[in-house]
Design an enzyme around this catalytic site. Structure first.
Site, short mmCIF file in Angstrom:
data_model
loop_
_atom_site.label_atom_id
_atom_site.label_comp_id
_atom_site.label_asym_id
_atom_site.label_seq_id
_atom_site.Cartn_x
_atom_site.Cartn_y
_atom_site.Cartn_z
N SER A 197 24.28 22.75 93.46
CA SER A 197 24.39 24.15 93.04
C SER A 197 23.69 25.09 94.02
CB SER A 197 23.73 24.30 91.66
OG SER A 197 23.50 25.66 91.37
N TYR A 247 27.55 30.04 94.14
CA TYR A 247 27.50 31.30 93.39
C TYR A 247 27.68 32.35 94.47
CZ TYR A 247 26.05 29.43 88.87
OH TYR A 247 26.02 28.80 87.67
N THR A 266 32.14 28.96 91.78
CA THR A 266 32.05 29.22 90.34
C THR A 266 32.33 30.70 90.06
OG1 THR A 266 30.53 27.40 90.05
CG2 THR A 266 30.54 29.08 88.32
N LYS A 287 36.00 27.09 90.08
CA LYS A 287 35.47 26.54 88.82
C LYS A 287 35.33 27.64 87.78
CE LYS A 287 31.40 23.95 87.11
NZ LYS A 287 30.52 24.89 86.44
N HIS A 300 32.02 26.32 81.51
CA HIS A 300 30.60 26.27 81.86
C HIS A 300 29.80 25.60 80.73
CE1 HIS A 300 28.07 28.31 85.12
NE2 HIS A 300 27.13 27.78 84.37
#
Ligand code: FNR
Length: 380
Positions: free
Chosen positions: A112, A136, A162, A249, A273
């Site tokens: 992440s 992100y 995402t 995503k 999520h």
């Protein structure tokens, strides 16, 4: 069949969360086990699995293989570890322990952007094992390009973008703890260590991020990574700076899946999520088949949200997913036993998947077809 030693981590999916709770602070437990709002979408994720039932076939004994090809690579199974942020709040070695476990069990790990270890540290922990990078998507292109360049250089092969988190949802379990992990757990996370982020932070605040950890500067930093304001056209920038597969995503609507095809990406993750963003949103499995019908022959459809058992993996494959991302269960394993805990959860799930496939008369991933399932709503 007997195990040579007793497992460190319970093999009962319904006891795992309670076991992990014993190993976690109240804040860390709330962060992983909580969801958005009244957790209605978390419930829906599980109910959606319950509403599909397998119809086992008999006298079809053949060896089961979970082997799967995703984006040109052949993997021993269709499992992938979900991106999960700030893992040092669950276990001291955080992402590096998870990364070593993923390498040991030969399952790709998705790092992440909100990790508490750097892109390079996690790459070192994995050697030449498969690793994916989750973005992100920063508002500032310079930071985006810096993260993608570093991830590419460090050997991450697939970019997962995402889209469902332009801001954190209303998450009462965190709020009641006075805790907003993406902000308060962020001191040493990847975004902060990125050189482009540091330069931009210094220009705005006149200090290094490490010297200015206040609520205001952290909120500013979170906003930088929020991705708010991006459009489908902006995906071109990512394509320019990422030569490998790009996966979006957080897709739940069939028209967004079609837009992903239009945008020329390689895959999507049908995901809500884990019920942590829009509470009241539909259970993720409930939209999988319509999305597969619309775009499954044009890009790779992956799935997450609510996977807890081997049969869950089989159901998602039968509804057309090509790969399945595992979330909370391995985080619980991490909290209980670090690297070994993650390994046990993943190995257990793979063994359960293989065993259940064999019992249902399915020889492998290709044998997971929709006619193996029926939609049934039991009541009472
Ligand atoms: C997440 N998830 C997530 N997703 C993402 O794209 N980037 C991230 O940093 C995180 N962080 C994160 C932290 C924690 C504690 C959880 C539980 C989840 C979402 C994750 O990737 C995945 O979509 C869900 O976990 C799937 O739902 P289940 O199966 O865990 O219920």
């Amino acid at each position: 069949m007997f195990l040579s030693t007793l497992p460190l981590v319970t093999t009962d999916p319904n006891k795992l969360e309670a076991q992990a709770k014993e190993h976690l602070s109240a804040k860390s437990y709330a962060y992983v086990a909580g969801g958005a709002g009244e957790r209605a979408t978390m419930d829906a994720n599980r109910l959606a699995f319950r509403q599909w039932k397998l119809i086992p076939r008999m006298l079809r004994s053949s060896p089961v293989s979970l082997q799967t090809t995703l984006f040109g690579h052949t993997h021993p199974s269709p499992l992938i570890l979900c991106p999960i942020g700030v893992q040092r709040i669950f276990y001291p070695d955080g992402e590096c322990a998870t990364a070593r476990a993923a390498a040991a069990v030969r399952v790709p790990y998705t790092l992440s952007t909100a990790a508490s270890s750097t892109i390079e540290q996690v790459a070192d922990a994995m050697g030449d094992a498969h690793r994916w990078y989750q973005l992100y998507w920063p508002k500032t292109d310079e930071i985006t390009i810096s993260l993608l360049t570093r991830a590419k250089k460090a050997g991450y092969s697939v970019l997962v973008v995402t889209l469902d988190t332009p801001a954190l949802a209303w998450r009462p379990w965190d709020l009641d703890q006075g805790y907003i992990p993406f902000v308060t757990g962020l001191g040493n996370e990847v975004g902060f260590s990125d050189p482009a982020f540091q330069r931009i932070f210094r220009a705005a605040h006149g200090k290094d991020p490490a010297d200015d950890i206040t609520a205001a500067s952290l909120a500013w930093a979170q906003d930088v990574f929020s991705g708010r304001g991006h459009t489908w056209d902006d995906l071109r920038l990512l394509r320019e700076h990422w030569s490998g597969p790009i996966v979006l995503k957080g897709i739940q609507h069939v028209d967004d899946a079609r837009a992903a095809v239009e945008a020329g990406v390689d895959g999507i993750v049908v995901s809500n999520h884990g019920g942590r963003q829009v509470d009241g949103a539909i259970g993720s499995l409930s939209v999988l088949s319509e999305i597969v019908d619309a775009v499954g022959d044009k890009l790779t459809v992956l799935f997450d949200s609510g996977v807890r058992t081997g049969v869950d993996v089989i159901k998602a494959l039968c509804l057309g997913a090509k790969g399945v991302l595992l979330g909370r269960p391995w985080v619980y394993g991490l909290a209980i036993g670090g690297q070994k805990g993650v390994e046990q959860v993943v190995k257990g799930l793979l063994a359960d998947t293989e065993q259940s496939m064999g019992l249902a008369g399915i020889a492998g991933v290709d044998g997971c077809t929709r006619d193996m399932l029926r939609f049934v709503e039991y009541s009472g």
